[in-house]
Design a protein around this motif. Structure first.
Motif, PDB file in Angstrom:
ATOM      1  N   GLN A 292      21.814  19.517  34.656  1.00  0.00           N
ATOM      2  CA  GLN A 292      22.773  19.626  35.757  1.00  0.00           C
ATOM      3  C   GLN A 292      23.486  20.969  35.661  1.00  0.00           C
ATOM      4  O   GLN A 292      23.718  21.482  34.565  1.00  0.00           O
ATOM      5  CB  GLN A 292      23.800  18.492  35.675  1.00  0.00           C
ATOM      6  CG  GLN A 292      24.950  18.612  36.669  1.00  0.00           C
ATOM      7  CD  GLN A 292      25.923  17.464  36.566  1.00  0.00           C
ATOM      8  OE1 GLN A 292      25.610  16.344  36.954  1.00  0.00           O
ATOM      9  NE2 GLN A 292      27.110  17.719  36.020  1.00  0.00           N
ATOM     10  N   LEU A 293      23.825  21.524  36.809  1.00  0.00           N
ATOM     11  CA  LEU A 293      24.584  22.770  36.847  1.00  0.00           C
ATOM     12  C   LEU A 293      25.733  22.622  37.827  1.00  0.00           C
ATOM     13  O   LEU A 293      25.550  22.119  38.937  1.00  0.00           O
ATOM     14  CB  LEU A 293      23.671  23.938  37.255  1.00  0.00           C
ATOM     15  CG  LEU A 293      24.296  25.334  37.197  1.00  0.00           C
ATOM     16  CD1 LEU A 293      23.257  26.363  36.748  1.00  0.00           C
ATOM     17  CD2 LEU A 293      24.869  25.746  38.551  1.00  0.00           C
ATOM     18  N   VAL A 294      26.909  23.061  37.402  1.00  0.00           N
ATOM     19  CA  VAL A 294      28.105  23.023  38.259  1.00  0.00           C
ATOM     20  C   VAL A 294      28.409  24.445  38.716  1.00  0.00           C
ATOM     21  O   VAL A 294      28.709  25.326  37.908  1.00  0.00           O
ATOM     22  CB  VAL A 294      29.317  22.430  37.517  1.00  0.00           C
ATOM     23  CG1 VAL A 294      30.548  22.458  38.427  1.00  0.00           C
ATOM     24  CG2 VAL A 294      29.017  20.996  37.070  1.00  0.00           C
ATOM     25  N   LEU A 295      28.307  24.656  40.018  1.00  0.00           N
ATOM     26  CA  LEU A 295      28.603  25.932  40.653  1.00  0.00           C
ATOM     27  C   LEU A 295      29.915  25.785  41.408  1.00  0.00           C
ATOM     28  O   LEU A 295      30.074  24.846  42.189  1.00  0.00           O
ATOM     29  CB  LEU A 295      27.472  26.307  41.623  1.00  0.00           C
ATOM     30  CG  LEU A 295      27.732  27.414  42.633  1.00  0.00           C
ATOM     31  CD1 LEU A 295      27.937  28.760  41.948  1.00  0.00           C
ATOM     32  CD2 LEU A 295      26.573  27.491  43.639  1.00  0.00           C
TER      33      LEU A 295
ATOM     34  N   GLU B 251      25.257  13.592  48.309  1.00  0.00           N
ATOM     35  CA  GLU B 251      26.544  13.118  48.807  1.00  0.00           C
ATOM     36  C   GLU B 251      27.552  14.252  48.833  1.00  0.00           C
ATOM     37  O   GLU B 251      27.392  15.274  48.163  1.00  0.00           O
ATOM     38  CB  GLU B 251      27.089  11.982  47.940  1.00  0.00           C
ATOM     39  CG  GLU B 251      27.471  12.396  46.527  1.00  0.00           C
ATOM     40  CD  GLU B 251      28.125  11.271  45.744  1.00  0.00           C
ATOM     41  OE1 GLU B 251      28.170  10.146  46.263  1.00  0.00           O
ATOM     42  OE2 GLU B 251      28.604  11.533  44.628  1.00  0.00           O
ATOM     43  N   ARG B 252      28.585  14.036  49.626  1.00  0.00           N
ATOM     44  CA  ARG B 252      29.702  14.979  49.683  1.00  0.00           C
ATOM     45  C   ARG B 252      31.000  14.205  49.508  1.00  0.00           C
ATOM     46  O   ARG B 252      31.216  13.200  50.189  1.00  0.00           O
ATOM     47  CB  ARG B 252      29.731  15.719  51.015  1.00  0.00           C
ATOM     48  CG  ARG B 252      30.947  16.633  51.163  1.00  0.00           C
ATOM     49  CD  ARG B 252      31.144  17.079  52.586  1.00  0.00           C
ATOM     50  NE  ARG B 252      32.308  17.954  52.708  1.00  0.00           N
ATOM     51  CZ  ARG B 252      33.003  18.128  53.825  1.00  0.00           C
ATOM     52  NH1 ARG B 252      32.667  17.478  54.938  1.00  0.00           N
ATOM     53  NH2 ARG B 252      34.046  18.936  53.841  1.00  0.00           N
ATOM     54  N   MET B 253      31.832  14.669  48.593  1.00  0.00           N
ATOM     55  CA  MET B 253      33.184  14.153  48.478  1.00  0.00           C
ATOM     56  C   MET B 253      34.100  15.236  49.026  1.00  0.00           C
ATOM     57  O   MET B 253      34.367  16.244  48.367  1.00  0.00           O
ATOM     58  CB  MET B 253      33.536  13.811  47.026  1.00  0.00           C
ATOM     59  CG  MET B 253      34.935  13.202  46.872  1.00  0.00           C
ATOM     60  SD  MET B 253      35.292  12.696  45.160  1.00  0.00           S
ATOM     61  CE  MET B 253      34.132  11.335  44.981  1.00  0.00           C
ATOM     62  N   ALA B 254      34.555  15.044  50.267  1.00  0.00           N
ATOM     63  CA  ALA B 254      35.342  16.071  50.947  1.00  0.00           C
ATOM     64  C   ALA B 254      36.530  16.492  50.097  1.00  0.00           C
ATOM     65  O   ALA B 254      37.220  15.663  49.507  1.00  0.00           O
ATOM     66  CB  ALA B 254      35.815  15.555  52.303  1.00  0.00           C
TER      67      ALA B 254
ATOM     68  N   GLU C 244      27.018  17.064  46.009  1.00  0.00           N
ATOM     69  CA  GLU C 244      25.984  16.841  45.006  1.00  0.00           C
ATOM     70  C   GLU C 244      24.612  16.944  45.660  1.00  0.00           C
ATOM     71  O   GLU C 244      24.325  16.272  46.654  1.00  0.00           O
ATOM     72  CB  GLU C 244      26.140  15.463  44.347  1.00  0.00           C
ATOM     73  CG  GLU C 244      25.099  15.217  43.252  1.00  0.00           C
ATOM     74  CD  GLU C 244      25.318  13.918  42.483  1.00  0.00           C
ATOM     75  OE1 GLU C 244      24.433  13.560  41.670  1.00  0.00           O
ATOM     76  OE2 GLU C 244      26.360  13.280  42.705  1.00  0.00           O
ATOM     77  N   LEU C 245      23.765  17.783  45.088  1.00  0.00           N
ATOM     78  CA  LEU C 245      22.400  17.972  45.552  1.00  0.00           C
ATOM     79  C   LEU C 245      21.446  17.603  44.417  1.00  0.00           C
ATOM     80  O   LEU C 245      21.773  17.769  43.242  1.00  0.00           O
ATOM     81  CB  LEU C 245      22.169  19.424  45.964  1.00  0.00           C
ATOM     82  CG  LEU C 245      23.157  20.025  46.976  1.00  0.00           C
ATOM     83  CD1 LEU C 245      22.836  21.498  47.218  1.00  0.00           C
ATOM     84  CD2 LEU C 245      23.135  19.255  48.285  1.00  0.00           C
ATOM     85  N   VAL C 246      20.266  17.112  44.777  1.00  0.00           N
ATOM     86  CA  VAL C 246      19.280  16.727  43.764  1.00  0.00           C
ATOM     87  C   VAL C 246      17.964  17.452  44.038  1.00  0.00           C
ATOM     88  O   VAL C 246      17.681  17.884  45.160  1.00  0.00           O
ATOM     89  CB  VAL C 246      19.053  15.201  43.737  1.00  0.00           C
ATOM     90  CG1 VAL C 246      20.327  14.490  43.314  1.00  0.00           C
ATOM     91  CG2 VAL C 246      18.585  14.699  45.105  1.00  0.00           C
TER      92      VAL C 246
ATOM     93  N   THR D 221      20.024  18.269  39.017  1.00  0.00           N
ATOM     94  CA  THR D 221      21.211  18.077  39.847  1.00  0.00           C
ATOM     95  C   THR D 221      21.964  19.393  39.980  1.00  0.00           C
ATOM     96  O   THR D 221      22.167  20.103  38.986  1.00  0.00           O
ATOM     97  CB  THR D 221      22.158  17.024  39.237  1.00  0.00           C
ATOM     98  OG1 THR D 221      21.442  15.802  39.029  1.00  0.00           O
ATOM     99  CG2 THR D 221      23.346  16.762  40.160  1.00  0.00           C
ATOM    100  N   LEU D 222      22.368  19.716  41.195  1.00  0.00           N
ATOM    101  CA  LEU D 222      23.214  20.878  41.465  1.00  0.00           C
ATOM    102  C   LEU D 222      24.515  20.392  42.089  1.00  0.00           C
ATOM    103  O   LEU D 222      24.506  19.794  43.163  1.00  0.00           O
ATOM    104  CB  LEU D 222      22.507  21.854  42.411  1.00  0.00           C
ATOM    105  CG  LEU D 222      23.308  23.079  42.855  1.00  0.00           C
ATOM    106  CD1 LEU D 222      23.630  23.974  41.660  1.00  0.00           C
ATOM    107  CD2 LEU D 222      22.554  23.862  43.927  1.00  0.00           C
ATOM    108  N   ILE D 223      25.620  20.615  41.383  1.00  0.00           N
ATOM    109  CA  ILE D 223      26.945  20.235  41.881  1.00  0.00           C
ATOM    110  C   ILE D 223      27.635  21.492  42.404  1.00  0.00           C
ATOM    111  O   ILE D 223      27.789  22.478  41.669  1.00  0.00           O
ATOM    112  CB  ILE D 223      27.812  19.601  40.776  1.00  0.00           C
ATOM    113  CG1 ILE D 223      27.118  18.378  40.173  1.00  0.00           C
ATOM    114  CG2 ILE D 223      29.190  19.237  41.331  1.00  0.00           C
ATOM    115  CD1 ILE D 223      26.996  17.206  41.110  1.00  0.00           C
ATOM    116  N   ILE D 224      28.031  21.474  43.666  1.00  0.00           N
ATOM    117  CA  ILE D 224      28.802  22.578  44.238  1.00  0.00           C
ATOM    118  C   ILE D 224      30.246  22.104  44.329  1.00  0.00           C
ATOM    119  O   ILE D 224      30.579  21.224  45.127  1.00  0.00           O
ATOM    120  CB  ILE D 224      28.254  22.997  45.609  1.00  0.00           C
ATOM    121  CG1 ILE D 224      26.821  23.515  45.449  1.00  0.00           C
ATOM    122  CG2 ILE D 224      29.140  24.050  46.249  1.00  0.00           C
ATOM    123  CD1 ILE D 224      26.133  23.893  46.740  1.00  0.00           C
ATOM    124  N   LYS D 225      31.074  22.662  43.479  1.00  0.00           N
ATOM    125  CA  LYS D 225      32.448  22.185  43.310  1.00  0.00           C
ATOM    126  C   LYS D 225      33.416  23.098  44.045  1.00  0.00           C
ATOM    127  O   LYS D 225      33.269  24.321  44.036  1.00  0.00           O
ATOM    128  CB  LYS D 225      32.779  22.155  41.814  1.00  0.00           C
ATOM    129  CG  LYS D 225      34.138  21.560  41.459  1.00  0.00           C
ATOM    130  CD  LYS D 225      34.281  21.476  39.943  1.00  0.00           C
ATOM    131  CE  LYS D 225      35.652  20.956  39.522  1.00  0.00           C
ATOM    132  NZ  LYS D 225      35.927  19.624  40.035  1.00  0.00           N
TER     133      LYS D 225
END
Length: 554
Positions: free
Chosen positions: A49-52, A220-223, A228-230, A244-248
């Protein structure tokens, strides 16, 4: 810790998009590069997983609708374009089987007939086959008068878009248009079937659950927090390598840096590490820190519909009172480079001979005195019932921009100008407030080019102001017959040396008109963990995720 500091990448001649041939305009574009085969590659099993992190929240998920850079940070993961620019300004194919050229029959010698061949076997994230009908739909949607399109530049010349087969389509151009290849390189293709039966395509369900052909699929998107992208296991290029790619979304730049330092963030994205943290960041263990030039410039933008800014003397006085040298040195630690134009200094089309800015309170006062702007009882100047008082807005939480505003506010007051600071969260600031020119003035970063192509019609052509009914990005509502003439002329030229004269003249006209007060060209401090491989600066794209398909943990 790896430290690769440099102010700007070396200049390159990325101008050869098209050349003049024996029978007229000839398209010359680079073939496939970066070692990518046209056939599918055997992808490594994605893992990890990577958090961007971005300091602005992505909110627009139809890439053909008006959007800003941070939204493209998501688009590059979910969607594909036909082809794109690499860091050297060369094209490489993505959905196209090959980049169209005169040599391969993709573009006619007069530039009026185009033929695009597509890869076979590409699928949308829901398993539906990708075909030429999707490309036709995407191109035609941008021309639909009922659709809120991101841009109309170039598309308006397209005629008779024809699906020849599932993997081939053609169209004609009503006139040759040199920037067309660059525009196509930033046109994300969306699925026709997702809009079947949808009456209002501006509010389609697709906006909340986008489907692409890209390396990552929407989960999914938590506004207000993250997206979260897979991994897309059926991706048609090398990668993806991450499961998993998390765009924070982290609106406060200090908080974003702290989370990067603590390890909660793997890659710092837009607006990156603020320069006041550079010295400390360079000493962090396990981190790669890189200072890199970008194609984005920072400006004090003016809404030219406001009475306060219609007088050229006011604009020149405000520029004289803008102490951008101190702002760059004191707030940005000298990292960015001062500029007098929107054109990146690495560009072949950059005009190096523009008048250099001179900070002078006395000059600013003299300009206003000569133009008849007289201080009122409260010290604020006025003329013909108009007070030199206005608001200035930018992204709340960007502390460097907020400090810049406070500094400018103080110096403007010295010349009898009142500036009220009025900031908003990114989703509000860069929504209708920006797109429909509801602001008085802004501090904004923009990249106005179509990749490596110098055309900026979308941002500066008079007909491209959404506030006046145009489908473009001219939110300054800048109206100049001369600039319109130059942009139209430059778009019809295919020899780089001839085009350069046109765009250098355009820069000179705009430097005189000052629809925005140019401050600096961005050089940003980028950072990622040293077990992350793939992030690479690209001055020809608006945001770093242009190659997110290649990112991996090592």
């Amino acid at each position: 810790m790896t430290n690769e500091k440099h102010a700007k990448p070396g200049p390159t001649r990325r101008q050869a998009l098209m050349l003049l041939g024996a029978a007229g305009a000839v398209g010359v574009m680079s073939p496939a590069i970066l070692g990518r085969d046209q056939a599918f590659a055997a992808n490594a099993a994605p893992s990890g997983q990577l958090v961007l992190a971005f300091s602005q929240e992505p909110t627009v998920f139809n890439p053909l609708m008006p959007h800003i850079e941070v939204d493209e940070g998501v688009y590059y993961a979910i969607f594909d374009t036909l082809f794109d620019f690499d860091p050297a300004g060369n094209f490489f194919p993505i959905l196209a089987a090959e980049v169209p050229t005169v040599a391969n029959g993709g573009i006619s010698e007069d530039g009026l007939t185009w033929r695009i061949k597509l890869k076979e076997g590409v699928k949308w994230h829901d398993g539906t086959p990708f075909t030429a009908a999707d490309v036709k739909f995407s191109l035609e949607l941008t021309m639909d008068p009922d659709f809120r399109s991101f841009r109309s530049t170039g598309y308006k010349f397209m005629r008779n878009i024809t699906v020849v087969s599932d993997t081939e389509l053609t169209w004609e151009m009503s006139e040759a248009f040199a920037p067309m290849a660059g525009i196509l390189a930033s046109t994300y293709i969306i699925p026709k079937h997702a809009f079947d039966g949808v009456e209002d395509k501006n509010t389609a369900p697709f906006m909340n659950a986008p489907i692409g052909t890209g390396a990552y699929k929407w989960k999914e998107r938590m506004a207000g927090d993250h997206i979260e992208l897979v991994a897309n296991p059926d991706y048609h290029m090398d990668g993806p390598y991450l499961e998993t790619l998390i765009i924070k979304y982290v609106p406060d730049l200090n908080v974003m840096y702290t989370q990067f330092k603590s390890g909660d963030i793997d890659v710092v994205g837009l607006q990156y590490i603020s320069p006041d943290h550079l010295a400390e960041a360079e000493g962090l263990d396990g981190k790669v820190i890189k200072v890199a030039g970008t194609g984005t410039f920072e400006s004090f933008g003016l809404n030219m519909m406001r009475d306060q800014f219609k007088d050229p003397a006011v604009r020149k006085a405000l520029y004289a009172a803008l102490d951008k040298g101190s702002i760059i040195d004191a707030l940005y630690y000298g990292v960015p480079t001062p500029t007098e134009t929107y054109m990146p200094q690495e560009s072949f089309y950059y005009n190096p001979d523009l008048p250099k800015h001179e900070f002078s309170i006395e000059k600013a006062k003299a300009l206003l005195d000569e133009a008849g702007w007289v201080p009122g009882a409260d010290g604020i100047r006025e003329k013909d019932g108009v007070r030199l008082a206005f608001t200035n807005s930018t992204t709340a939480g960007n502390h460097l921009r907020e400090q810049t505003q406070q500094f400018i506010q103080q110096t403007f007051l010295e010349i009898g100008v009142s500036m009220e600071i009025k900031n908003f969260p990114p989703a509000v600031m860069w929504g209708d407030y920006w797109m429909k020119s509801q602001f008085d003035s802004v501090i904004v970063g923009l990249n106005c080019l179509a990749g490596a192509d110098p055309d900026s019609s979308d941002y500066f052509m008079s007909t491209m102001s959404p506030a006046l009914g145009g489908a473009g990005q001219n939110t300054f509502v800048y109206q100049s017959e001369k600039v319109d003439e130059l942009l139209a002329k430059g778009a019809k030229m295919f020899v780089p040396e001839e085009r350069r004269k046109i765009y250098q003249e355009q820069q000179a006209v705009m430097r005189e008109d000052l629809p925005f007060l140019p401050m600096f060209q961005y050089a940003v401090v980028k950072g990622w963990k040293d077990d992350v491989e793939g992030p690479a600066p690209n001055v020809n794209n608006r945001i770093d995720t242009w190659n997110v398909r290649d990112w991996k943990r090592v």
